[in-house]
Design a protein around this motif. Structure first.
Motif, PDB file in Angstrom:
ATOM      1  N   THR A   1       0.871  -1.175   0.000  1.00  0.00           N
ATOM      2  CA  THR A   1       0.000   0.000   0.000  1.00  0.00           C
ATOM      3  C   THR A   1       0.904   1.219   0.000  1.00  0.00           C
ATOM      4  O   THR A   1       1.842   1.297   0.802  1.00  0.00           O
ATOM      5  CB  THR A   1      -0.916   0.022   1.239  1.00  0.00           C
ATOM      6  N   ILE A   2       0.626   2.172  -0.885  1.00  0.00           N
ATOM      7  CA  ILE A   2       1.449   3.369  -1.007  1.00  0.00           C
ATOM      8  C   ILE A   2       0.632   4.593  -0.626  1.00  0.00           C
ATOM      9  O   ILE A   2      -0.493   4.782  -1.103  1.00  0.00           O
ATOM     10  CB  ILE A   2       1.988   3.519  -2.446  1.00  0.00           C
ATOM     11  N   PHE A   3       1.227   5.429   0.243  1.00  0.00           N
ATOM     12  CA  PHE A   3       0.645   6.718   0.602  1.00  0.00           C
ATOM     13  C   PHE A   3       1.538   7.801   0.023  1.00  0.00           C
ATOM     14  O   PHE A   3       2.762   7.741   0.155  1.00  0.00           O
ATOM     15  CB  PHE A   3       0.585   6.880   2.131  1.00  0.00           C
ATOM     16  N   LYS A   4       0.925   8.826  -0.612  1.00  0.00           N
ATOM     17  CA  LYS A   4       1.701   9.884  -1.251  1.00  0.00           C
ATOM     18  C   LYS A   4       1.351  11.283  -0.753  1.00  0.00           C
ATOM     19  O   LYS A   4       2.208  12.149  -0.710  1.00  0.00           O
ATOM     20  CB  LYS A   4       1.482   9.866  -2.768  1.00  0.00           C
ATOM     21  N   ASP A   5       0.092  11.531  -0.449  1.00  0.00           N
ATOM     22  CA  ASP A   5      -0.363  12.893  -0.207  1.00  0.00           C
ATOM     23  C   ASP A   5      -0.362  13.343   1.240  1.00  0.00           C
ATOM     24  O   ASP A   5      -0.099  14.501   1.522  1.00  0.00           O
ATOM     25  CB  ASP A   5      -1.765  13.082  -0.785  1.00  0.00           C
TER      26      ASP A   5
ATOM     27  N   SER B   1      -1.969   7.468   9.872  1.00  0.00           N
ATOM     28  CA  SER B   1      -1.751   7.351  11.310  1.00  0.00           C
ATOM     29  C   SER B   1      -1.006   6.053  11.603  1.00  0.00           C
ATOM     30  O   SER B   1      -1.004   5.123  10.782  1.00  0.00           O
ATOM     31  CB  SER B   1      -3.088   7.348  12.054  1.00  0.00           C
ATOM     32  N   LEU B   2      -0.392   6.003  12.767  1.00  0.00           N
ATOM     33  CA  LEU B   2       0.280   4.770  13.183  1.00  0.00           C
ATOM     34  C   LEU B   2      -0.720   3.631  13.227  1.00  0.00           C
ATOM     35  O   LEU B   2      -0.438   2.527  12.759  1.00  0.00           O
ATOM     36  CB  LEU B   2       0.937   4.960  14.551  1.00  0.00           C
ATOM     37  N   LYS B   3      -1.897   3.894  13.761  1.00  0.00           N
ATOM     38  CA  LYS B   3      -2.932   2.864  13.866  1.00  0.00           C
ATOM     39  C   LYS B   3      -3.313   2.330  12.483  1.00  0.00           C
ATOM     40  O   LYS B   3      -3.533   1.139  12.300  1.00  0.00           O
ATOM     41  CB  LYS B   3      -4.157   3.433  14.579  1.00  0.00           C
ATOM     42  N   GLU B   4      -3.390   3.218  11.515  1.00  0.00           N
ATOM     43  CA  GLU B   4      -3.732   2.813  10.145  1.00  0.00           C
ATOM     44  C   GLU B   4      -2.661   1.883   9.559  1.00  0.00           C
ATOM     45  O   GLU B   4      -2.979   0.851   8.961  1.00  0.00           O
ATOM     46  CB  GLU B   4      -3.890   4.057   9.265  1.00  0.00           C
ATOM     47  N   VAL B   5      -1.384   2.241   9.746  1.00  0.00           N
ATOM     48  CA  VAL B   5      -0.301   1.403   9.224  1.00  0.00           C
ATOM     49  C   VAL B   5      -0.264   0.061   9.961  1.00  0.00           C
ATOM     50  O   VAL B   5      -0.105  -0.987   9.337  1.00  0.00           O
ATOM     51  CB  VAL B   5       1.058   2.136   9.304  1.00  0.00           C
TER      52      VAL B   5
ATOM     53  N   ALA C   1       3.328  -4.706   3.037  1.00  0.00           N
ATOM     54  CA  ALA C   1       4.255  -3.592   3.223  1.00  0.00           C
ATOM     55  C   ALA C   1       3.524  -2.283   2.943  1.00  0.00           C
ATOM     56  O   ALA C   1       2.644  -2.223   2.080  1.00  0.00           O
ATOM     57  CB  ALA C   1       5.451  -3.732   2.290  1.00  0.00           C
ATOM     58  N   VAL C   2       3.897  -1.262   3.687  1.00  0.00           N
ATOM     59  CA  VAL C   2       3.360   0.084   3.477  1.00  0.00           C
ATOM     60  C   VAL C   2       4.524   0.983   3.098  1.00  0.00           C
ATOM     61  O   VAL C   2       5.564   0.974   3.763  1.00  0.00           O
ATOM     62  CB  VAL C   2       2.668   0.615   4.747  1.00  0.00           C
ATOM     63  N   ILE C   3       4.351   1.749   2.027  1.00  0.00           N
ATOM     64  CA  ILE C   3       5.385   2.684   1.586  1.00  0.00           C
ATOM     65  C   ILE C   3       4.834   4.102   1.684  1.00  0.00           C
ATOM     66  O   ILE C   3       3.726   4.382   1.220  1.00  0.00           O
ATOM     67  CB  ILE C   3       5.847   2.374   0.147  1.00  0.00           C
TER      68      ILE C   3
END
Length: 82
Positions: free
Chosen positions: A3-7, A11-15, A64-66
């Motif tokens: 999952t990629i976040f860009k904008d 939150s820590l809870k979300e990750v 993985a979260v980027i």
């Protein structure tokens, strides 16, 4: 899966929800991007994440979260977690 976040920073809870547990930072060589995975992924016997493994040049298991660009966790943002 990645999952990629860009904008905006998640939150820590979300990750934690995405990776399935406590988060561990994994450096991506030659990149400012940040990768986070389940720190207990190996003990949980999670499946090899081939796409994430290629990015870091070593085995990554589980989701993985980027974080990229404006979504990168800065010290000012992380201070809220601790």
């Amino acid at each position: 899966m990645i999952t990629i976040f860009k904008d905006k920073p998640p939150s820590l809870k979300e990750v934690q929800g995405l990776v399935g547990g406590y988060v561990e930072h994994v450096a991506i060589p030659n990149s400012r991007d940040q990768m986070y995975v389940d720190e207990d992924g190996l003990h949980k016997d999670l499946e090899l994440n081939i796409e994430a493994s290629k990015l870091v040049g070593g085995p990554i298991v589980g989701h993985a979260v980027i974080l990229k660009g404006e979504a990168i966790w800065t010290w000012d943002y992380v201070k809220v977690f601790i």
